[in-house]
Design an enzyme around this catalytic site. Structure first.
Site, PDB file in Angstrom:
ATOM      1  N   GLU A 177       9.175  16.484  14.747  1.00 39.55           N
ATOM      2  CA  GLU A 177       9.645  16.317  13.379  1.00 39.55           C
ATOM      3  C   GLU A 177       8.897  17.272  12.454  1.00 39.55           C
ATOM      4  O   GLU A 177       7.667  17.314  12.452  1.00 39.55           O
ATOM      5  CB  GLU A 177       9.431  14.871  12.927  1.00 39.55           C
ATOM      6  N   GLU A 218       9.671   1.694  10.927  1.00 44.60           N
ATOM      7  CA  GLU A 218      10.706   2.734  10.834  1.00 44.60           C
ATOM      8  C   GLU A 218       9.945   4.039  10.808  1.00 44.60           C
ATOM      9  O   GLU A 218       9.284   4.372   9.828  1.00 44.60           O
ATOM     10  CB  GLU A 218      11.557   2.543   9.576  1.00 44.60           C
ATOM     11  N   CYS A 255      13.538  10.959   6.769  1.00 46.49           N
ATOM     12  CA  CYS A 255      13.278  10.578   8.156  1.00 46.49           C
ATOM     13  C   CYS A 255      14.499  10.778   9.042  1.00 46.49           C
ATOM     14  O   CYS A 255      14.376  11.111  10.220  1.00 46.49           O
ATOM     15  CB  CYS A 255      12.782   9.134   8.235  1.00 46.49           C
ATOM     16  N   LYS A 301       0.871  -1.175   0.000  1.00 41.72           N
ATOM     17  CA  LYS A 301       0.000   0.000   0.000  1.00 41.72           C
ATOM     18  C   LYS A 301       0.908   1.225   0.000  1.00 41.72           C
ATOM     19  O   LYS A 301       1.423   1.632   1.033  1.00 41.72           O
ATOM     20  CB  LYS A 301      -0.904   0.006   1.232  1.00 41.72           C
TER      21      LYS A 301
END
Length: 496
Positions: free
Chosen positions: A398, A262, A297, A186
């Site tokens: 973040e 992750e 990331c 997906k």
């Protein structure tokens, strides 16, 4: 640029699902638009999958698993197919690069020089690992024989992000396939088009139908259905920490499937005043946050600079950034900074910058949308926020955009404390000419990947993943392949 612009006009990207070797619409008929973030124009209509489409894809993968059309092949036969898969991607590199650039906004030069070569390396690395997997025969009594073997898990569900659409998907799909599993992918709804094309190329390379399926759709619909599906043996995910926590809960609510995560990052880079080359360190710091418009990331977004070089570092950083990262049309090979993935994400990034300035941070460069790109372009200028504190949200949350924050420190202990003062622990870097100091810092930093006198370096032998709320898994490396397998113990009674 003219050549790429002409090709873009002729591109007809495919937005349907790829299930059981065929392109199919959603069973509900629902679609959504994927938008070119550089212009705001609709690029394609994409099938909006839901539970029914996930059920169909998992059933296809389960049938392929049950009749052993993939796991039953000899290891070298699977290897040959994966190597041909890589060859097919290489053959269609321009088409895939253009699709990625239009769908996600990444500069075409980056896709061609960074993303696609890494996709090929990943597939070929895991293909070559297939016949290197070994079991064990343990020492037992003469009347017994004990073997430990590795077997694939079954159907793997993969949910991949939009920042590196092809590469992050392949980091999951390649080892899962190499291990003998069947896959339902997906991709992110923000940039799904290249993933559909890759699944087609797998079949074109001789991959059996049903082994690699793609279901498009929104996370709360298709992603949730995949995470809850009882026939999925493992779920692998790259994305936000908040969604990662939801997936863990869905696994517990369904079949206790394995979940590999992750998730977020807020990576610190520590610059000591004894580093070898200040100019080189500054250039790498700039790349560490502004590559891919900061949508990475493990982006080195927290710059911790020892007070003795703080002002010189800040001066060089602000002077060099404009030369290294210039916003531009992603189809122009000279462009080094494309838009962020969407107008909505642009608003979020700009809101984070405004919050930081309201908290007292100084905006040394950037801080707004650059001029000249029109209302439809989701651009954010490279931004550096200096004179920040550890308590500010800009150092704790973040941003996932081209935004760096800078803090001064005095001692090594203070630097380590600032670096570790985060719920995240994906990556970190240490810049120092003192090997003993660097070694101490590597041991003290709470991060899954630590770079010394570099940032972002590595190859396929490097496990990639984080500590704390940055996740619980490792991509790349042969350990990733083994994580898509399970051990079986077989004890034989061979006594007379």
């Amino acid at each position: 640029m003219k050549e790429w612009t002409a090709r873009a006009g002729a591109l007809a990207p495919e937005g349907r699902h790829f299930i059981d070797g065929r392109l199919v619409p959603s069973r509900s008929g629902a679609t959504f638009d994927t938008v070119n973030p550089a212009t705001g124009a609709v690029l394609a209509q994409v099938a909006r999958g839901d539970g029914a489409d996930v059920d169909a894809a998992v059933a296809s993968a389960q049938a392929a698993w049950a009749d052993r059309r993939w796991r039953g092949l000899a290891p070298r036969a699977r290897m040959d197919i994966l190597l041909r898969f890589a060859d097919q991607i290489e053959r269609h590199a321009d088409e895939l690069a253009l699709t990625e650039t239009l769908d996600m906004g990444k500069p075409i030069s980056d896709v061609r020089s960074i993303d696609l070569p890494e996709v090929l390396r990943t597939i070929r690395y895991f293909a070559e690992c297939i016949d290197k997997i070994e079991g064990a025969v343990t020492h037992t009594a003469p009347g017994s024989l004990h073997m430990i073997v590795h077997e694939p898990l079954g159907v793997v569900g993969a949910i991949s992000p939009w920042n590196y659409p092809m590469l992050m998907a392949i980091w999951k799909v390649a080892p899962a396939l190499a291990a003998g599993n069947c896959v339902v992918l997906k991709p992110s709804e923000q940039a799904p088009l290249s993933c559909v094309r890759m699944a087609q190329l797998f079949v074109d390379a001789g991959g059996p139908v049903g082994v690699f399926n793609v279901v498009n759709g929104l996370g709360p619909e298709a992603g949730k259905a995949l995470a809850l599906h009882p026939d999925v043996a493992k779920l692998t995910f790259t994305g936000s920490t908040a969604v990662g926590k939801l997936l863990l809960a869905y696994a517990g609510q369904s079949n206790m499937k394995r979940v590999a995560l992750e998730t977020g990052g807020k990576s610190p880079q520590i610059f000591f005043d004894d580093l070898y080359d200040l100019d080189a360190a500054v250039d790498r710091a700039i790349g560490g946050i502004y590559d891919n418009a900061g949508q990475v990331c493990n982006a080195g977004s927290r710059l911790l600079v020892q007070r003795g070089i703080h002002d010189a570092f800040l001066s060089r950083f602000t002077a060099r950034t404009a030369a290294l990262y210039r916003p531009g049309n992603p189809l122009d090979p000279a462009t080094t900074l494309g838009p962020v993935v969407s107008a909505a994400h642009q608003r979020q990034v700009l809101a984070r910058i405004a919050q930081a300035k309201g908290d007292g941070a100084h905006c040394a460069i950037g801080g707004a949308a650059p001029e000249g790109f029109g209302a439809g372009g989701a651009y954010v200028a490279p931004t550096l926020l200096s004179h920040t504190t550890a308590a500010m949200a800009i150092n704790r949350e973040e941003v996932f955009g081209p935004v760096a924050s800078m803090m001064a420190f005095d001692t090594e202990d203070q630097a380590i404390a600032l670096a570790n003062d985060s719920v995240y622990g994906l990556a970190a870097a240490v810049w120092s000419a003192d090997l003993k100091r660097a070694h101490r810092c590597v041991g003290a930093l709470q991060a899954g990947v630590v770079w010394v006198n570099c940032f972002g370096d590595g190859d396929m032998t490097q496990p990639f993943g984080g500590y704390k709320q940055s996740g619980n898994s490792r991509d790349k490396h042969i350990d990733s392949l083994l994580s898509y397998m399970q051990g079986k113990s077989a004890w034989f009674n061979i006594a007379d």
